[in-house]
Structures are given as structure tokens and as C-alpha cells.
Design a protein around this motif. Sequence first.
Motif, PDB file in Angstrom:
ATOM      1  N   ALA A 171       6.598   5.660  -6.983  1.00 51.60           N
ATOM      2  CA  ALA A 171       5.136   5.844  -6.946  1.00 51.60           C
ATOM      3  C   ALA A 171       4.717   6.673  -5.733  1.00 51.60           C
ATOM      4  O   ALA A 171       3.765   7.461  -5.802  1.00 51.60           O
ATOM      5  N   LEU A 172       5.451   6.521  -4.629  1.00 48.43           N
ATOM      6  CA  LEU A 172       5.159   7.330  -3.443  1.00 48.43           C
ATOM      7  C   LEU A 172       5.452   8.813  -3.726  1.00 48.43           C
ATOM      8  O   LEU A 172       4.666   9.691  -3.358  1.00 48.43           O
ATOM      9  N   PHE A 173       6.583   9.074  -4.395  1.00 46.68           N
ATOM     10  CA  PHE A 173       6.890  10.474  -4.768  1.00 46.68           C
ATOM     11  C   PHE A 173       5.751  11.066  -5.602  1.00 46.68           C
ATOM     12  O   PHE A 173       5.350  12.213  -5.408  1.00 46.68           O
ATOM     13  N   GLU A 174       5.243  10.279  -6.541  1.00 43.03           N
ATOM     14  CA  GLU A 174       4.158  10.759  -7.402  1.00 43.03           C
ATOM     15  C   GLU A 174       2.936  11.152  -6.562  1.00 43.03           C
ATOM     16  O   GLU A 174       2.315  12.183  -6.788  1.00 43.03           O
ATOM     17  N   GLN A 175       2.602  10.284  -5.587  1.00 42.44           N
ATOM     18  CA  GLN A 175       1.441  10.590  -4.724  1.00 42.44           C
ATOM     19  C   GLN A 175       1.690  11.848  -3.907  1.00 42.44           C
ATOM     20  O   GLN A 175       0.788  12.650  -3.689  1.00 42.44           O
ATOM     21  N   MET A 176       2.934  12.007  -3.455  1.00 43.40           N
ATOM     22  CA  MET A 176       3.239  13.191  -2.632  1.00 43.40           C
ATOM     23  C   MET A 176       3.187  14.462  -3.468  1.00 43.40           C
ATOM     24  O   MET A 176       2.813  15.521  -2.975  1.00 43.40           O
ATOM     25  N   GLY A 190       0.812  -1.217   0.000  1.00 50.31           N
ATOM     26  CA  GLY A 190       0.000   0.000   0.000  1.00 50.31           C
ATOM     27  C   GLY A 190       0.847   1.270   0.000  1.00 50.31           C
ATOM     28  O   GLY A 190       1.952   1.299   0.544  1.00 50.31           O
ATOM     29  N   ILE A 191       0.333   2.317  -0.644  1.00 44.86           N
ATOM     30  CA  ILE A 191       1.014   3.616  -0.682  1.00 44.86           C
ATOM     31  C   ILE A 191       0.029   4.672  -0.203  1.00 44.86           C
ATOM     32  O   ILE A 191      -1.144   4.651  -0.597  1.00 44.86           O
ATOM     33  N   GLY A 192       0.477   5.583   0.646  1.00 47.92           N
ATOM     34  CA  GLY A 192      -0.405   6.653   1.101  1.00 47.92           C
ATOM     35  C   GLY A 192       0.361   7.948   1.289  1.00 47.92           C
ATOM     36  O   GLY A 192       1.533   7.943   1.672  1.00 47.92           O
TER      37      GLY A 192
END
Lengths: 161, 288
Positions: free
Chosen positions: A73-78, A10-12
Motif C-alpha cells: 500500500a505504501l508503494f501505491e501511495q508513492m 498510518g501510511i504517508g
Amino acid sequence: MAEIVLGIGGIGATNTKGATLKTYALGSCIAVVILDPQTRTVGMVHVALPDSAIKPEKVATLPGYFADTGIPALFEQMKRCGTKGPQGLIVKLAGGAQIMDQNNTFNIGKRNALAAKKILWSFGLAPVAEDLGDNYSRTVTLATDTGIMTLSSPGKPNWHI
Amino acid sequence: MEKKTLNKEVLAAVRHVPLLSVAAARILDLTAQVDHTLADVMAVAKNDAALTARLLKIVNSPVYGLLEPATSLERAISYLGENLVVSLVLEDTIGAYLNKPLPGYGGGSGDLWRHDLRTAIAAKEIALINRDRCPPDVAFTGGLLHDIGKSILSEFLKDGYQEILAELAEKEVVDFVGGERDLLGIDHAQVGYELARTWGLPEVMQMVIRHHHEPSLAPEDLKPVVYAVHLGDIIAMMGGYGTGTDNLFYRLDQRYTDYLVVGPEQMGMLMLTVEEKFNETVETLQMR
């Protein structure tokens, strides 16, 4: 208060006041935590394996499962929360436990941590704090308001890094 | 309290556990036999009305997406497969033990069952790589049952886990089972073995339960399956599905390489496969 629970892979990311990110029972998995003091955004990914080459087709549905695809992908969400770039971000790592074995035969935890650091280095980042290895599982809670990363493990008092 | 007294109390608790249902005992007996077929399992299940109803309900749930509802037990079992049938039988008959919280291990309700299921799936995957010497369905059932002793020992462990964790930190004991023995005079594998004997489980299941942390002590012909469950247990713990305060404080027996082919490079793929199959199984089992 909003609690976003991340499962395996999971990514948040959030900058909502009062929100927390949480992931349960990291065994050999690791949590990569990124804090952006500029936008007060916090992010976390629950990485299970170091390299997506083992099953590339899984990346489309669950990029967070692997260190090499989960961290970008986490950087993208951030970024969607306003984070500009890797500069000035604070990184922390936790997890990567292993069974008792002097020979480190099944060293997935160690490989996860190494792979995560390698990817982070490619963005010019290194963890400022880490709680890795050993033989206990960890649950990680990250508070948006304070950026405090709380760790818990069955039978141990909570601690922070 | 003296270790000897505690040991006796634990064994007395085992003797008070209710017996297995006839259908459950028969199905466990069957699955321990290498040459059994799905038809044999079906023959036992059809005499149990409640089990038949439950199997039909599950196979007709949206998870299976059948175009026409299955109305016969034969069709239901052939869709579900043996492992799911065994999981349901165990959950029905000893679910009270598999699902109860483990206060002595700091584990919540359902933690043991999830750990067991994950171990079963992992043990089967390992057996599939080594199927010439390790029957996959036996490994699966052994995985489901391997930690059953914790459901009894937990009551006696209470806050004792703190002492065990301190002993581990001081290296006074080498692993959590050693700590259990030091504190209570008996460990969860031994308690599980006594329970398996009380229930009259097949010998292979008794040996899996008794030796899953020390597979080298198992009878030679059963070592492959005991090692498969030993490794399955480790995969479950590494995947974050332990039972609580015992965490990953167990030792890997390196001699598994004498009996099984599982290279360190295969571990990643095994963990991934186990994760996917576990999620599927949990989804199915929750559809009641």
C-alpha cells in the motif's frame, strides 16, 4: 512546514518541499521508510503486526497495520507521487523493540521486522540501514528535502540512520 | 543525597497526598469485590451529583448516538458499563496525579493516564481469557492504578533517569525498577503501594500496585490478577504507550504461565483488540 503525522497503521508519502513525515513511539511496531531519489519522494508506514491473516477485514480500512499489506500500500501511495517501480528505491527500518526477556516470548517486534524484510525481498529490495530491537521506544522523523531519517527516544540524544 | 534520606522524603510526600473522595473510595472497594453488580456501583454514583452529571453528559454525546437522550443515571451507567464509570471516577478524583507530566521519566501530561488506560484494557482482555481465576473488572481497575507511584517518584527522580539508563547499559541493574531502588532507595511500585495504603484501597489493588513488576511475590490467591496486570503493562509498552525514559526496560516474569493461559500466538490478536478498544475508550472519555 508541513508535518504529516502517522498513527499506528498510518501510511504517508510526499514529495512536497519542506515536508516531514513523523511517527511517534514505536514499541514493537516498526517504521518502514522508503526513499525515491529519482522523484525525491519519501514514504513511511507504521506497521503494528506482521500478517493480516489475523484479521483480514481490517485491511480495507487500515492496510498499513500489517507488514504484508502495508508495504504494497505504501508503494501505491508513492506511485501517486511519481515513483515508477521498486528499482533504485532506498529502504530503512526502525523499531521492533521488546520487553526484557531472554526467551523472546512475545517477539512481535522481531516478527514485524522479519515480515517486512520478506515482503521487501519480494520486491527485490533490502534495507540499507536499520535500527531494530532493544528495549527502547523510537520516534521517527523523515525530512523530504534531505531524506535524513532522525530517530529519538526518551532519555537519549537524537540519532540518524 | 543519601538513599535513606531520599526514601524518607518520598514517603513523606506520599503522606501529604489528599485523600480519595468518599464516592471514589466506595466504588473502588466495590469493584475489588468479585460478586458486585452494576446496581451496587449505581447506588454509590447516585449520591454524587457531579459524577451523575458527567456520566449523563458522556452518554448523551454523539459517540453513543442515542435516539432519545438518557435522563436517568441507571440508563447512563448501563450504557457506559462499569469500566468507563470507574475510569471517570478515577479521572475525577485522582486525575491530578494520573494526568500530570512525569519530568523524572521524561513523560508529558497525560502519558501516564494513557499508559494506565491501555494497561487496564489489556489486563482485562487477558482476564477474560482466564475468567475462571481472574476477575476481569478487578484486572481493569488494577491496570488503571498500577503505576500511580510514578506520579510521586517522578519528582524525586528528576534527571536521575540518565544515571539509571547508564547503569542499565553497564548491566549494573537488571531493570528500571532496580535502577530506581539503586538511586532513590525505593521504586515506583513500592511508592504506589504506600499511596494505596494511605488511600485505604482494597488489598487486591495494593498488591497489584506493589507487585506488578514482580508478580511472583504477590499472595498466592491474588497472583492471577497481578500477572494479568503485569502482562497488560507489557502490552501497553509494546504498543508504544510507555511513560518515557523507562521505555521497555522491565522484565517479563515467565512464571505467568503457571497462572494464566496466554500463548505467544495470542499476543498479536490481544494487541490488536487492545488497540481498538483503547481508541474507542479515548474517544468516549474526551467527549465531555
